[in-house]
Design an enzyme around this catalytic site. Structure first.
Site, PDB file in Angstrom:
ATOM      1  N   GLU A 161     -17.387  63.103  58.275  1.00  0.00           N
ATOM      2  CA  GLU A 161     -18.111  62.518  59.409  1.00  0.00           C
ATOM      3  C   GLU A 161     -19.561  62.987  59.529  1.00  0.00           C
ATOM      4  O   GLU A 161     -20.028  63.385  60.594  1.00  0.00           O
ATOM      5  CB  GLU A 161     -17.349  62.774  60.717  1.00  0.00           C
ATOM      6  CG  GLU A 161     -15.952  62.186  60.702  1.00  0.00           C
ATOM      7  CD  GLU A 161     -15.446  61.789  62.064  1.00  0.00           C
ATOM      8  OE1 GLU A 161     -16.089  62.128  63.070  1.00  0.00           O
ATOM      9  OE2 GLU A 161     -14.393  61.138  62.132  1.00  0.00           O
ATOM     10  N   GLU A 362      -8.571  59.362  58.417  1.00  0.00           N
ATOM     11  CA  GLU A 362      -8.178  59.665  59.797  1.00  0.00           C
ATOM     12  C   GLU A 362      -7.939  58.369  60.562  1.00  0.00           C
ATOM     13  O   GLU A 362      -8.667  57.399  60.358  1.00  0.00           O
ATOM     14  CB  GLU A 362      -9.249  60.472  60.552  1.00  0.00           C
ATOM     15  CG  GLU A 362      -9.347  61.913  60.113  1.00  0.00           C
ATOM     16  CD  GLU A 362     -10.398  62.682  60.875  1.00  0.00           C
ATOM     17  OE1 GLU A 362     -10.628  62.386  62.069  1.00  0.00           O
ATOM     18  OE2 GLU A 362     -11.032  63.558  60.262  1.00  0.00           O
TER      19      GLU A 362
HETATM   20  C1  BGP Z   1     -12.855  63.185  64.267  1.00  0.00           C
HETATM   21  C2  BGP Z   1     -12.842  64.525  63.494  1.00  0.00           C
HETATM   22  C3  BGP Z   1     -11.507  65.250  63.546  1.00  0.00           C
HETATM   23  C4  BGP Z   1     -10.838  65.149  64.924  1.00  0.00           C
HETATM   24  C5  BGP Z   1     -10.865  63.701  65.436  1.00  0.00           C
HETATM   25  C6  BGP Z   1     -10.256  63.565  66.810  1.00  0.00           C
HETATM   26  O1  BGP Z   1     -14.170  62.920  64.606  1.00  0.00           O
HETATM   27  O2  BGP Z   1     -13.124  64.274  62.117  1.00  0.00           O
HETATM   28  O3  BGP Z   1     -11.776  66.607  63.201  1.00  0.00           O
HETATM   29  O4  BGP Z   1     -11.436  66.017  65.830  1.00  0.00           O
HETATM   30  O5  BGP Z   1     -12.205  63.230  65.497  1.00  0.00           O
HETATM   31  O6  BGP Z   1     -11.269  63.825  67.776  1.00  0.00           O
HETATM   32  P1  BGP Z   1     -10.924  64.758  69.008  1.00  0.00           P
HETATM   33  O7  BGP Z   1     -10.306  65.987  68.407  1.00  0.00           O
HETATM   34  O8  BGP Z   1     -12.201  65.017  69.692  1.00  0.00           O
HETATM   35  O9  BGP Z   1      -9.941  63.978  69.842  1.00  0.00           O
END
Ligand code: BGP
Length: 461
Positions: A161, A362
């Site tokens: 990201e 993801e």
């Molecule tokens: C993405 C990241 C992950 C994870 C996910 C969920 O941006 O790559 O590491 O954090 O978001 O987001 P959050 O944990 O803020 O709900």
């Protein structure tokens, strides 16, 4: 008629080192920015997380029980190089060797993210990605990973990201910029480092594949007014194409470049930088999908708008775009919009634009999962989320898109970047609370068994 999933489809699941491992200062691990940043108010830190560092064998056994064909995880740079460069921490190498060997015992393909928001603190405090010297540091780090794990790891992801680090305004996990020119200078160095590491991977590992892992979202116009469509095109260029065109087409997206130029925040380029960009080439595009984004036109004298949850996060650019809510979409308990059809849309857009195989690294929904009276977690909402998104992915594949695999976020409950441990994403529940560790036992959720059946039958139940 929907196309069947290929037999070798990589049904996996994801985590990141700093959000799942804990053992923040054990076995020689150096500090990372995530050990130094103040966690969001009223949320836990990353010192223990899900204690995966000590429970790795048990966790991998559960991943195998679920039937995973792949597991996407990140390597903590500061476990391998505690100071970010120089002395190697053999105990760090040993841990990831044990993890990779454990996965391969069950025929689970390791998919390794090299950098997931946890820059070594000793590099960050010198300026992190602002310093051009970090390109060499990242290359040296990559060389150590390829030397030690390249014989068994066939799938590599460069930076998790990168676009969210830039757009979140404070470069999550790296040095906070004092202005946007510095932010886009850091971004430029990340693009160069990524290109160098992709080239190095192809030189050192003949049968490995490597690619980027941005967070990609299709951008919708708020209405069918042409100016809203133009705003959507603007935001798509700044949010998505700036990063993927630089990595895949090895050029700066012209519209994004023109925007940076007009705002006087262009990165300073050195002679040969474009040559460096052209020397690295991805084998696939990995990406993270959570939802679509909707934008409307904004007038030049409109004020800048900020995300109501993340006050530092700009969600508008006067005269260019303004992110607005999409009232047609349902929302998660944490107010993220849910858009399965958007997943099909972005899969097609990416494949049409780049003609490279796609790998989802993801996709998931954060919920306030709770143990019910008989100690079970009936996360039907998560099952519904995955059912819908996997169906749309299968439709995209039937539309002709080549997809290598699907790695939901997250394999097991871990610390959310914004909401600590209360926001859970896992197929496996971790029995701890925000500030009370309890026994940390692992409890498969209802979605664990649903996904197990899906993988076993290679079709959506
Ligand atoms: C993405 C990241 C992950 C994870 C996910 C969920 O941006 O790559 O590491 O954090 O978001 O987001 P959050 O944990 O803020 O709900």
């Amino acid at each position: 008629k929907l196309k069947d999933f290929p037999k070798d489809f990589l049904w996996g699941a994801s985590t990141s080192a700093y959000q799942v491992e804990g053992a923040w200062n054990e076995d020689g691990k150096g500090l990372s920015t995530q050990d130094m940043l103040t966690p969001p108010e009223n949320t836990t830190d990353f010192k223990v997380a899900s204690d995966h560092y000590h429970r790795m064998k048990e966790d991998v056994q559960l991943f195998a029980e679920m039937g995973l064909k792949a597991y996407r995880f990140s390597i903590a740079w500061s476990r391998i190089l505690p100071e970010g460069r120089g002395k190697i921490n053999q105990k760090g190498i040993d841990f990831y060797n044990r993890l990779i060997d454990e996965l391969l015992k069950y025929n689970i393909q390791p998919i390794v993210t090299m950098f997931h928001f946890d820059l070594p603190w000793s590099l960050a405090k010198e300026g992190g990605w602002i310093n051009r010297s970090i390109i060499e540091d990242f290359k040296d780090y990559a060389k150590i990973l390829f030397e030690n794990f390249g014989d068994r790891v066939k799938y590599w992801l460069t930076i998790n990201e990168q676009n969210m680090m830039v757009l979140a305004g404070n470069l999550l996990g790296t040095k906070t910029s004092k202005n946007l020119q510095e932010t886009y200078q850091q971004n430029h160095h990340m693009l160069l480092a990524q290109a160098e590491v992709m080239r190095l991977c192809h030189e050192m590992l003949l049968d490995a594949q490597i690619g980027p892992a941005p967070n990609i979202s299709p951008v919708y116009p708020a209405t069918n007014k042409p100016e809203d469509m133009l705003a959507a095109e603007n935001w798509a260029a700044l949010r998505n194409w700036l990063y993927l065109d630089a990595c895949v087409k090895r050029i700066y997206n012209p519209t994004a470049w023109a925007f940076l130029e007009e705002k006087k925040i262009l990165p300073n380029m050195k002679k040969g930088d474009l040559h460096i960009l052209k020397a690295g080439k991805p084998d696939f595009i990995a990406f993270n999908y959570y939802n679509s984004t909707t934008v409307s036109a904004s007038l030049p004298d409109d004020s800048v708008k900020y995300d109501k949850y993340d006050k530092k996060k700009m969600i508008s650019e006067p005269g260019v775009y303004e992110v607005v809510e999409n009232s047609n979409l349902p929302k998660t308990p944490f107010n993220w919009e849910i858009d399965p059809v958007g997943f099909r849309i972005i899969l097609r857009q990416l494949y049409d634009r780049y003609h490279l195989p796609l790998l989802i690294t993801e996709n998931g929904i954060g919920l306030y999962d709770e143990l019910d009276e008989d100690g079970k977690i009936n996360d039907d909402i998560r099952i519904d989320f995955y059912q819908q998104h996997i169906m749309e992915m299968q439709k995209a594949m039937t539309d002709g898109v080549e997809v290598l695999g699907y790695n939901p976020w997250s394999a097991i409950d871990l610390v959310s970047t914004h909401e600590g441990f209360r926001k859970r994403y896992g197929f496996i529940y971790v029995n701890r609370k925000e500030f009370d560790l309890l026994d940390m036992n692992r409890i498969p959720k209802k979605s664990f068994y649903w996904y197990q059946k899906l993988i076993r039958e290679n079709k959506v139940p």
